[in-house]
Design a protein around this motif. Structure first.
Motif, PDB file in Angstrom:
ATOM      1  N   ASP A 138     -33.648 -28.101  45.634  1.00  0.00           N
ATOM      2  CA  ASP A 138     -33.396 -28.958  47.220  1.00  0.00           C
ATOM      3  C   ASP A 138     -35.370 -28.729  47.532  1.00  0.00           C
ATOM      4  OD1 ASP A 138     -33.607 -30.297  49.638  1.00  0.00           O
ATOM      5  OD2 ASP A 138     -33.539 -28.644  50.444  1.00  0.00           O
ATOM      6  N   ALA A 142     -38.306 -32.518  46.514  1.00  0.00           N
ATOM      7  CA  ALA A 142     -38.938 -32.374  47.822  1.00  0.00           C
ATOM      8  C   ALA A 142     -40.147 -32.251  48.188  1.00  0.00           C
ATOM      9  CB  ALA A 142     -38.530 -31.255  49.093  1.00  0.00           C
ATOM     10  N   LYS A 147     -34.799 -36.784  47.585  1.00  0.00           N
ATOM     11  CA  LYS A 147     -33.762 -35.796  47.652  1.00  0.00           C
ATOM     12  C   LYS A 147     -32.882 -35.301  46.992  1.00  0.00           C
ATOM     13  CE  LYS A 147     -31.057 -34.159  51.006  1.00  0.00           C
ATOM     14  NZ  LYS A 147     -31.172 -32.394  51.491  1.00  0.00           N
ATOM     15  N   ASN A 249     -33.870 -41.182  46.499  1.00  0.00           N
ATOM     16  CA  ASN A 249     -35.322 -41.789  47.467  1.00  0.00           C
ATOM     17  C   ASN A 249     -35.208 -41.552  48.750  1.00  0.00           C
ATOM     18  OD1 ASN A 249     -36.647 -43.206  49.622  1.00  0.00           O
ATOM     19  ND2 ASN A 249     -37.175 -44.250  47.240  1.00  0.00           N
ATOM     20  N   MET A 250     -36.274 -40.493  48.655  1.00  0.00           N
ATOM     21  CA  MET A 250     -36.254 -39.575  49.824  1.00  0.00           C
ATOM     22  C   MET A 250     -36.254 -40.427  51.297  1.00  0.00           C
ATOM     23  SD  MET A 250     -36.667 -36.570  51.312  1.00  0.00           S
ATOM     24  CE  MET A 250     -36.286 -35.114  50.462  1.00  0.00           C
ATOM     25  N   ASP A 251     -37.103 -41.046  51.693  1.00  0.00           N
ATOM     26  CA  ASP A 251     -37.042 -41.820  52.284  1.00  0.00           C
ATOM     27  C   ASP A 251     -35.344 -43.497  52.906  1.00  0.00           C
ATOM     28  OD1 ASP A 251     -39.683 -41.891  53.373  1.00  0.00           O
ATOM     29  OD2 ASP A 251     -40.481 -44.256  51.793  1.00  0.00           O
ATOM     30  N   ARG A 252     -35.336 -43.995  51.812  1.00  0.00           N
ATOM     31  CA  ARG A 252     -33.795 -44.052  52.068  1.00  0.00           C
ATOM     32  C   ARG A 252     -32.994 -43.392  52.379  1.00  0.00           C
ATOM     33  NH1 ARG A 252     -32.922 -48.876  50.047  1.00  0.00           N
ATOM     34  NH2 ARG A 252     -31.651 -49.015  51.653  1.00  0.00           N
ATOM     35  N   TRP A 253     -32.859 -42.131  51.622  1.00  0.00           N
ATOM     36  CA  TRP A 253     -31.933 -40.280  52.515  1.00  0.00           C
ATOM     37  C   TRP A 253     -32.274 -40.975  53.907  1.00  0.00           C
ATOM     38  CZ3 TRP A 253     -28.366 -38.190  50.681  1.00  0.00           C
ATOM     39  CH2 TRP A 253     -27.201 -37.275  51.839  1.00  0.00           C
ATOM     40  N   ASN A 254     -33.152 -40.459  54.397  1.00  0.00           N
ATOM     41  CA  ASN A 254     -33.995 -40.059  55.846  1.00  0.00           C
ATOM     42  C   ASN A 254     -33.799 -41.161  56.489  1.00  0.00           C
ATOM     43  OD1 ASN A 254     -34.932 -37.702  55.118  1.00  0.00           O
ATOM     44  ND2 ASN A 254     -36.992 -38.297  55.025  1.00  0.00           N
ATOM     45  N   GLU A 255     -33.420 -43.139  56.218  1.00  0.00           N
ATOM     46  CA  GLU A 255     -33.250 -43.939  56.979  1.00  0.00           C
ATOM     47  C   GLU A 255     -31.695 -44.042  57.531  1.00  0.00           C
ATOM     48  OE1 GLU A 255     -33.947 -47.685  54.256  1.00  0.00           O
ATOM     49  OE2 GLU A 255     -36.322 -46.892  54.629  1.00  0.00           O
ATOM     50  N   ASP A 258     -25.879 -39.711  59.914  1.00  0.00           N
ATOM     51  CA  ASP A 258     -26.149 -38.193  59.741  1.00  0.00           C
ATOM     52  C   ASP A 258     -24.191 -38.140  59.125  1.00  0.00           C
ATOM     53  OD1 ASP A 258     -27.962 -36.588  60.166  1.00  0.00           O
ATOM     54  OD2 ASP A 258     -27.110 -36.456  62.228  1.00  0.00           O
ATOM     55  N   LYS A 261     -24.939 -39.847  55.290  1.00  0.00           N
ATOM     56  CA  LYS A 261     -24.901 -38.345  54.600  1.00  0.00           C
ATOM     57  C   LYS A 261     -23.768 -37.808  54.688  1.00  0.00           C
ATOM     58  CE  LYS A 261     -30.007 -38.819  56.540  1.00  0.00           C
ATOM     59  NZ  LYS A 261     -30.773 -37.565  57.686  1.00  0.00           N
TER      60      LYS A 261
END
Length: 348
Positions: A138, A142, A147, A249-255, A258, A261
């Motif tokens: 992880d 990061a 992600k 992709n981290m940005d797509r994950w963060n968008e 919850d 996810k």
């Protein structure tokens, strides 16, 4: 004093306001769904088992809030460019091992088949969930803007060849399609590792460009067609399971909200579980009842030289890199516990 009429009037206004807010919050099916493009390392026949059931399940449960579009090996980008494409946002998610997708992390060498680190497929989730590998992966990803979602086990790594392998000497000079780190190890025994696009492997064996394949167990050999072009299956393996992962992709994950996810985690875990029983049962069934390849074996006392060489290989991989040293030590500690635990964890 509040009259009954005032109370009812004010309560009605308040109720209408609450109702309006409640209706505005949930997702409405008419909205455009979130769309992700996920590319797997697997070709179409194999993907039917290793990823498609999970994607179908996710899309069904998401009910239009999000949809994953699945792409097979090399369909959007070559497998060796998967990491960069995901990092840059060309694709949103990936199913692969670290080694094949050219991960720029310190843990790349442990993806795929790390020689003799694992005996059984259950070793993978235990190492990642109980021995700390999950936290290491992880953080590693990061640090490079990706992600890491989860790890799971695939099949063991065996040789499928045109000519029989019954001794270590028979490996010498064999041109074999395999994973980068596995190939680096096998070259110690005269194997010539060859890298080709996944979809070209079957033809390469037929034309003689390859002498064999060390990329899977017997279940995949039958599933993807390699059992049709190879004649022998070596029962000795260099790893009890392939380590693969899901990444985003981290940005797509963060968008993502919850709930989505969590839905991704759960459905990807269902994919890990599917493979546990599909491969475990398939490996045994096809060894006993499969009719396409003859089984061969290298004697245990001779194969022990390969297992012993793996320990030196582990130390070579660890080198002076702190992260790799930590992973190798975890693998050593884990295998020590398994040996001391005895049957059924380890037989020798």
């Amino acid at each position: 004093m509040t009259t009954r009429r005032d109370f009812l009037r004010k309560a009605g206004v308040a109720g209408a306001a609450v109702g309006t807010g409640a209706l505005a919050a949930p997702y409405v099916k008419a909205q455009s769904p979130i769309r992700w493009r996920l590319q797997t390392y697997a070709g179409p026949a194999l993907a039917e088992h290793v990823i498609k059931p999970a994607v179908d399940s996710f899309n069904k449960i998401a009910e239009g809030q999000m949809e994953i579009e699945l792409y097979f090996a090399d369909q959007l980008v070559p497998t060796g460019e998967l990491f960069r494409a995901m990092q840059q946002g060309t694709i949103d998610a990936v199913q692969s091992d670290d080694d094949s997708m050219a991960s720029p992390t310190d843990v790349r060498v442990f993806g795929g088949y790390f020689p003799f680190a694992l005996r059984y497929s259950l070793d993978v989730p235990v190492l990642f969930n109980q021995y700390g590998l999950g936290e290491i992966w992880d953080q590693q990803y990061a640090d490079v803007g990706v992600k890491w979602i989860s790890a799971g086990a695939w099949d063991p790594c065996h040789f499928a060849t045109k000519e029989p392998i019954r001794s270590l000497a028979d490996l010498n000079g064999k041109r074999v399609f395999t994973f980068p780190t596995a190939g680096r190890f096998l070259s110690r025994f005269g194997v010539v590792p060859v890298t080709l696009p996944w979809e070209d492997i079957e033809v390469a064996v037929q034309t003689g460009e390859l002498d064999g394949i060390a990329w899977s167990g017997i279940t995949e050999d039958y599933t993807v067609g390699w059992a049709d072009v190879t004649d022998y299956f070596l029962t000795n393996n260099i790893s009890g399971a392939w380590i693969g992962h899901f990444f985003a992709n981290m940005d797509r994950w963060n968008e993502l909200p919850d709930n989505l996810k969590e839905l991704l985690r759960v459905t990807f875990d269902s994919s890990h579980y599917y493979r546990q029983w599909w491969y475990w049962g398939g490996e045994a069934e096809l060894r006993v009842r499969g009719e396409k390849m003859e089984l061969t074996s290298i004697p245990d006392e001779e194969w022990a030289k390969v297992e012993e060489e793996a320990k030196a290989f582990w130390d070579e991989i660890a080198g002076d890199n702190a992260t790799r040293q930590k992973v190798v030590q975890i693998i050593k500690d884990y295998n020590d516990v398994m040996r001391k635990a005895g049957r059924p964890y380890r037989y020798a």
